[in-house]
Write an enzyme that holds these catalytic residues in place. Sequence first.
Site, PDB file in Angstrom:
ATOM      1  N   ASP A   1     -13.612 -43.247  39.062  1.00  0.00           N
ATOM      2  CA  ASP A   1     -13.679 -41.843  38.641  1.00  0.00           C
ATOM      3  C   ASP A   1     -14.146 -40.963  39.802  1.00  0.00           C
ATOM      4  OD1 ASP A   1     -13.503 -39.673  36.980  1.00  0.00           O
ATOM      5  OD2 ASP A   1     -15.358 -40.085  35.889  1.00  0.00           O
TER       6      ASP A   1
ATOM      7  N   ASN B   1      -4.637 -40.117  29.975  1.00  0.00           N
ATOM      8  CA  ASN B   1      -4.287 -39.416  31.220  1.00  0.00           C
ATOM      9  C   ASN B   1      -2.924 -38.702  31.161  1.00  0.00           C
ATOM     10  OD1 ASN B   1      -5.889 -41.826  33.463  1.00  0.00           O
ATOM     11  ND2 ASN B   1      -6.673 -39.881  32.673  1.00  0.00           N
TER      12      ASN B   1
HETATM   13  C1  FPP Z   1     -10.062 -40.708  37.943  1.00  0.00           C
HETATM   14  O1  FPP Z   1     -10.480 -39.642  38.760  1.00  0.00           O
HETATM   15  C2  FPP Z   1      -8.974 -41.448  38.576  1.00  0.00           C
HETATM   16  C3  FPP Z   1      -7.727 -41.622  38.031  1.00  0.00           C
HETATM   17  C4  FPP Z   1      -7.356 -41.105  36.722  1.00  0.00           C
HETATM   18  C5  FPP Z   1      -6.658 -42.341  38.763  1.00  0.00           C
HETATM   19  C6  FPP Z   1      -7.062 -43.535  39.545  1.00  0.00           C
HETATM   20  C7  FPP Z   1      -6.004 -43.839  40.530  1.00  0.00           C
HETATM   21  C8  FPP Z   1      -6.201 -44.244  41.800  1.00  0.00           C
HETATM   22  C9  FPP Z   1      -7.512 -44.553  42.361  1.00  0.00           C
HETATM   23  C10 FPP Z   1      -5.077 -44.386  42.744  1.00  0.00           C
HETATM   24  C11 FPP Z   1      -3.988 -45.337  42.371  1.00  0.00           C
HETATM   25  C12 FPP Z   1      -4.419 -46.691  42.108  1.00  0.00           C
HETATM   26  C13 FPP Z   1      -3.642 -47.785  42.260  1.00  0.00           C
HETATM   27  C14 FPP Z   1      -4.121 -49.070  41.715  1.00  0.00           C
HETATM   28  C15 FPP Z   1      -2.353 -47.763  42.950  1.00  0.00           C
HETATM   29  P1  FPP Z   1     -10.385 -38.168  38.156  1.00  0.00           P
HETATM   30  O2  FPP Z   1      -9.056 -37.609  38.525  1.00  0.00           O
HETATM   31  O3  FPP Z   1     -10.644 -38.198  36.692  1.00  0.00           O
HETATM   32  O4  FPP Z   1     -11.527 -37.436  38.917  1.00  0.00           O
HETATM   33  P2  FPP Z   1     -12.420 -36.228  38.370  1.00  0.00           P
HETATM   34  O5  FPP Z   1     -13.225 -36.758  37.227  1.00  0.00           O
HETATM   35  O6  FPP Z   1     -13.232 -35.853  39.547  1.00  0.00           O
HETATM   36  O7  FPP Z   1     -11.475 -35.136  37.957  1.00  0.00           O
END
Ligand code: FPP
Length: 247
Positions: free
Chosen positions: A21, A69
């Site tokens: 996250d 998501n």
């Molecule tokens: C949460 O951060 C992260 C995600 C929803 C996506 C995770 C994906 C990756 C790390 C990259 C791709 C991974 C692979 C395995 C290829 P957020 O967007 O919710 O952050 P925030 O809470 O700061 O908005």
Amino acid sequence: MNILEQINLNETPQHIAIIMDGNGRWAQKQGQDRLFGHNIGVESVREALKGAQEIGVKYLTLYAFSTENWNRPRAEVEGLMDLLIRTIAKEVDELNESNVVISTIGETSGLPDSAQKELQDAYDRTKDNTGVNLILALNYSSKWEILEAVKKIAANVKDGNMSVDDIGYETIDLNLNTKDIPDPELLIRTSGEHRVSNFLLWQIAYAELHFTEVLWPDFKREDLYKAVLDYQSRERRFGMTSAQITK
Ligand code: FPP
């Protein structure tokens, strides 16, 4: 002594699950688009995997895309799918060479066809490897997974294949996406949020939870080691008393 040397390698968790996250906040802090954070987050995936390999963790489950998501802005969802497809295509050779087994949990039939194709290729190419199992949770939510299990069990009862009295904890275990995977002993969430967000709810019944302020794009293998050290400092009682455990 560095952090790695402090870890007791005889007592590393065999399964670590991570809620990655903070990509969006990290990017915004740099004055960048949220997708930039997701892109840099891929480097942290590499770090976590290398750290897991280094200390002998057998299963690493990463929450990469939840059922919820899909509700994000369309451009972000498309960017994330594109990143997933590109990353798997780009990394599969190296992952295969380092003996990693790639698998997924979640409703992958709901992903774009090109993502399904890359994933199938990754499963096929790495299925006979014997190293770390890298499990990507994609279009995953724990309530969905449990609901699907309940439906399958109910159908088996209805068809006369089993009776209600035959249903035990194991029946549920065996009908989850994680049926071949031991429960995680350690769940890590980055970015300072203290929630489990519909992730592995059944499987983390006895997991130790480690929350870190580090935003996912800043996560390095040392952060994984810190989480493991924290895990090793806990007394895991499984409902018993401290005296029973230390006896
Ligand atoms: C949460 O951060 C992260 C995600 C929803 C996506 C995770 C994906 C990756 C790390 C990259 C791709 C991974 C692979 C395995 C290829 P957020 O967007 O919710 O952050 P925030 O809470 O700061 O908005």
